[in-house]
Design an enzyme around this catalytic site. Sequence first.
Site, PDB file in Angstrom:
ATOM      1  N   LYS A   1      50.563  44.732  45.226  1.00  0.00           N
ATOM      2  CA  LYS A   1      50.306  43.138  44.917  1.00  0.00           C
ATOM      3  C   LYS A   1      48.877  42.346  45.166  1.00  0.00           C
ATOM      4  CE  LYS A   1      53.068  39.998  44.879  1.00  0.00           C
ATOM      5  NZ  LYS A   1      55.062  39.837  43.833  1.00  0.00           N
TER       6      LYS A   1
ATOM      7  N   GLY B   1      69.034  25.562  41.546  1.00  0.00           N
ATOM      8  CA  GLY B   1      67.704  26.079  41.244  1.00  0.00           C
ATOM      9  C   GLY B   1      67.951  26.745  39.585  1.00  0.00           C
ATOM     10  N   VAL B   2      68.589  25.719  38.903  1.00  0.00           N
ATOM     11  CA  VAL B   2      68.581  25.602  37.349  1.00  0.00           C
ATOM     12  C   VAL B   2      67.179  26.067  36.208  1.00  0.00           C
ATOM     13  CG1 VAL B   2      70.811  25.657  37.224  1.00  0.00           C
ATOM     14  CG2 VAL B   2      68.941  23.815  36.950  1.00  0.00           C
ATOM     15  N   GLY B   3      66.138  26.930  37.524  1.00  0.00           N
ATOM     16  CA  GLY B   3      64.492  26.802  35.854  1.00  0.00           C
ATOM     17  C   GLY B   3      64.711  28.152  35.671  1.00  0.00           C
ATOM     18  N   LYS B   4      64.110  29.124  34.957  1.00  0.00           N
ATOM     19  CA  LYS B   4      64.304  30.167  34.610  1.00  0.00           C
ATOM     20  C   LYS B   4      65.669  31.200  34.422  1.00  0.00           C
ATOM     21  CE  LYS B   4      59.512  31.423  34.501  1.00  0.00           C
ATOM     22  NZ  LYS B   4      59.233  29.931  35.328  1.00  0.00           N
ATOM     23  N   VAL B   5      64.688  31.202  35.407  1.00  0.00           N
ATOM     24  CA  VAL B   5      66.416  32.394  36.173  1.00  0.00           C
ATOM     25  C   VAL B   5      67.905  31.768  36.236  1.00  0.00           C
ATOM     26  CG1 VAL B   5      67.011  34.632  37.724  1.00  0.00           C
ATOM     27  CG2 VAL B   5      64.841  33.869  37.449  1.00  0.00           C
ATOM     28  N   GLY B   6      67.450  30.682  36.923  1.00  0.00           N
ATOM     29  CA  GLY B   6      68.814  30.092  37.383  1.00  0.00           C
ATOM     30  C   GLY B   6      69.717  29.525  35.870  1.00  0.00           C
TER      31      GLY B   6
HETATM   32  N1  LIG Z   1      61.170  35.079  37.600  1.00  0.00           N
HETATM   33  C1  LIG Z   1      61.658  35.945  36.960  1.00  0.00           C
HETATM   34  O1  LIG Z   1      61.754  36.963  36.763  1.00  0.00           O
HETATM   35  C2  LIG Z   1      61.772  36.532  38.796  1.00  0.00           C
HETATM   36  C3  LIG Z   1      62.475  37.876  38.971  1.00  0.00           C
HETATM   37  C4  LIG Z   1      62.291  37.508  40.797  1.00  0.00           C
HETATM   38  C5  LIG Z   1      62.779  36.955  41.753  1.00  0.00           C
HETATM   39  N2  LIG Z   1      62.001  35.290  40.930  1.00  0.00           N
HETATM   40  C6  LIG Z   1      61.963  34.306  42.096  1.00  0.00           C
HETATM   41  O2  LIG Z   1      63.273  33.733  41.337  1.00  0.00           O
HETATM   42  C7  LIG Z   1      63.087  32.287  42.177  1.00  0.00           C
HETATM   43  C8  LIG Z   1      63.133  31.764  40.605  1.00  0.00           C
HETATM   44  O3  LIG Z   1      62.327  31.948  39.397  1.00  0.00           O
HETATM   45  P1  LIG Z   1      62.452  31.063  37.810  1.00  0.00           P
HETATM   46  O4  LIG Z   1      61.138  32.050  37.234  1.00  0.00           O
HETATM   47  O5  LIG Z   1      63.498  31.196  37.861  1.00  0.00           O
HETATM   48  O6  LIG Z   1      61.301  29.962  38.405  1.00  0.00           O
HETATM   49  P2  LIG Z   1      61.300  27.744  37.828  1.00  0.00           P
HETATM   50  O7  LIG Z   1      59.714  27.583  38.717  1.00  0.00           O
HETATM   51  O8  LIG Z   1      61.602  28.854  36.958  1.00  0.00           O
HETATM   52  O9  LIG Z   1      62.037  27.448  38.827  1.00  0.00           O
HETATM   53  C9  LIG Z   1      63.019  27.492  39.633  1.00  0.00           C
HETATM   54  C10 LIG Z   1      63.725  26.026  39.704  1.00  0.00           C
HETATM   55  O10 LIG Z   1      63.850  25.376  41.458  1.00  0.00           O
HETATM   56  C11 LIG Z   1      64.314  24.342  41.447  1.00  0.00           C
HETATM   57  N3  LIG Z   1      63.484  23.704  42.384  1.00  0.00           N
HETATM   58  C12 LIG Z   1      62.378  24.286  43.400  1.00  0.00           C
HETATM   59  N4  LIG Z   1      63.066  23.460  44.741  1.00  0.00           N
HETATM   60  C13 LIG Z   1      64.200  23.197  44.452  1.00  0.00           C
HETATM   61  C14 LIG Z   1      65.637  22.457  45.296  1.00  0.00           C
HETATM   62  N5  LIG Z   1      65.078  21.873  47.000  1.00  0.00           N
HETATM   63  N6  LIG Z   1      66.347  22.478  45.235  1.00  0.00           N
HETATM   64  C15 LIG Z   1      66.700  22.419  44.591  1.00  0.00           C
HETATM   65  N7  LIG Z   1      66.146  23.227  42.912  1.00  0.00           N
HETATM   66  C16 LIG Z   1      64.578  23.504  42.960  1.00  0.00           C
HETATM   67  C17 LIG Z   1      62.734  23.704  40.273  1.00  0.00           C
HETATM   68  O11 LIG Z   1      62.972  22.586  39.969  1.00  0.00           O
HETATM   69  C18 LIG Z   1      63.158  24.764  39.315  1.00  0.00           C
HETATM   70  O12 LIG Z   1      63.765  24.195  37.835  1.00  0.00           O
HETATM   71  C19 LIG Z   1      62.010  31.875  42.571  1.00  0.00           C
HETATM   72  O13 LIG Z   1      62.387  32.080  43.682  1.00  0.00           O
HETATM   73  C20 LIG Z   1      61.090  33.796  42.591  1.00  0.00           C
HETATM   74  O14 LIG Z   1      60.442  34.074  43.301  1.00  0.00           O
HETATM   75  C21 LIG Z   1      61.987  35.171  39.552  1.00  0.00           C
END
Ligand SMILES: NC(=O)c1ccc[n+]([C@@H]2O[C@H](COP(=O)([O-])OP(=O)(O)OC[C@H]3O[C@@H](n4cnc5c(N)ncnc54)[C@H](O)[C@@H]3O)[C@@H](O)[C@H]2O)c1
Length: 353
Positions: free
Chosen positions: A84, A184-189
Site C-alpha cells: 500500500k 450506501g448505494v454509491g458505485k458498488v452498492g
Molecule cells: N469501488 C471499488 O471497486 C471497491 C473495492 C473494494 C472495496 N470498496 C469499498 O466499498 C465501499 C463503497 O465504495 P464505492 O466505490 O461504492 O464508494 P462510493 O463513494 O461511490 O459510495 C459510497 C456511498 O456510501 C454513501 N454513504 C456514506 N456514508 C453513509 C452513511 N452513513 N449511510 C449511508 N450511506 C452512506 C455515500 O453517499 C456514497 O453514495 C467503500 O468502503 C470502499 O472502500 C470499493
Amino acid sequence: MPQSVLGPHPGTRHAHEQVVFCGNEPTGLRAIIAIYSTALGPALGGTRFLPYVSEGEALADVLELSRAMAYKNALAGLDHGGGKGVIIGDPAVDKSEGLLLAYGRFLESLGGRYVTACDVGTYVADMDVVSRATRFATGRSEVAGGAGDSSVLTALGVFQGMRASAAHRWGSPTLAGRTVGVSGVGKVGRHLVGHLVDDGASVVVTDISEQAVETVRRERPAVTVLGSTEELVRADLDVFSPCALGHALTDEVVAVLRAAIVCGGANNQLAHPGTEAQLASRGILYAPDYCVNAGGVIQVADELRGFSFERARAKAEGIFATTARVLEVADAEGVPPAAAADRLAERRMESAR
Ligand SMILES: NC(=O)c1ccc[n+]([C@@H]2O[C@H](COP(=O)([O-])OP(=O)(O)OC[C@H]3O[C@@H](n4cnc5c(N)ncnc54)[C@H](O)[C@@H]3O)[C@@H](O)[C@H]2O)c1
C-alpha cells in the site's frame, strides 16, 4: 533496543518486508510505501491520499493497510503480495501533476516490487498521470490502456459472496424471495442492487446522498428507500449489506440487527476485534469483507496482464467458491468466518514462503 517499524519482533514471519519513505521537496511529496510480502508475487494495493495529522499516523495506516492487502490478495488466489502507499496531504489542495509524477518515479525505483492502484483520495485520472512515470501503476482509464472503474466487478463479487452465504444458511444459492438491505448505494452498492433485483430479491436501500438514492430509484423503481442506516439495520431484513464506509458493524448495530447474513462491499466492516465473535454469538453469518469485495483488486491485477473483462469477470465469479470454502472451514474448525478467512490466507502465504 529501538523497535523496528517493520514489525514488533523483527525477523518474525509477520514483519513487513520493506517500508520506503519518499520525499520530493519541489512538489511537496511526502509518501510512505509499505510492502508486507512479495512471497506470492509483486505487492499490490492502492495509494491513499489523506491529510494525516502526522507521519506516525500515516505510517500506522500504511502498515495496517498493506498487511490487509496481503490477506485479500492471498485469499482471492492472486499471484500478488500485499502493499500500500500513502501520500500525506490534502488531495484537494496538494495534488498536482508534478507530485504524482514524482510519486511514480519512486514506484519505478522499486522495480516492480510494489504495484499501485486507486484508493481513498486517488482516482483513475491520477493513475493515468502516475503511469507516465512508472510501469507499476494500474487502475488506469480505458483510454490510457487501463480497465477503468472497478466497482462493476466489486459488486459482482459481493453478489457471488452473498449467494454463497445464502446457500450456506438456507441451502440455496439465491436471494430470490429474500429482503436485502443495502447501506450506501454509491458505485458498488448501486451495481449490487441491480444484481439483487434481477435475482428476485426485495431490496431496501439507504444513502446520505439524495443523488445516489435518486439514481438507484430511477434504475430500479422497485427498491424501497429508508431514511437512514440506523433505520435500515432495525428493519426486517434477511441480509444486511454494508456498502458505505468502514466500521459499519458497531456494538450497537450488532445488538439490533435482525438479518441472518451480513455481506457487503465496504472495507473494514468490523468496528473492533471481537465483533466477529459477537455476530457469531447472535447467530448472524458474517461473510468476511475482504473475501467478498476482492472483485476490484482482481480487476486491477488483470489489468497488469492486458485487461480482459471476461477473464477478470470469471475470476470475480470465483468469489462464490472462495466464500463457500471460508464458511466450510469456519464450521469445520469452530471459528468465526473472519478467522477462517485469515487462516486460509495465511496458509497460502506460508506455502509460498
Ligand atoms: N469501488 C471499488 O471497486 C471497491 C473495492 C473494494 C472495496 N470498496 C469499498 O466499498 C465501499 C463503497 O465504495 P464505492 O466505490 O461504492 O464508494 P462510493 O463513494 O461511490 O459510495 C459510497 C456511498 O456510501 C454513501 N454513504 C456514506 N456514508 C453513509 C452513511 N452513513 N449511510 C449511508 N450511506 C452512506 C455515500 O453517499 C456514497 O453514495 C467503500 O468502503 C470502499 O472502500 C470499493
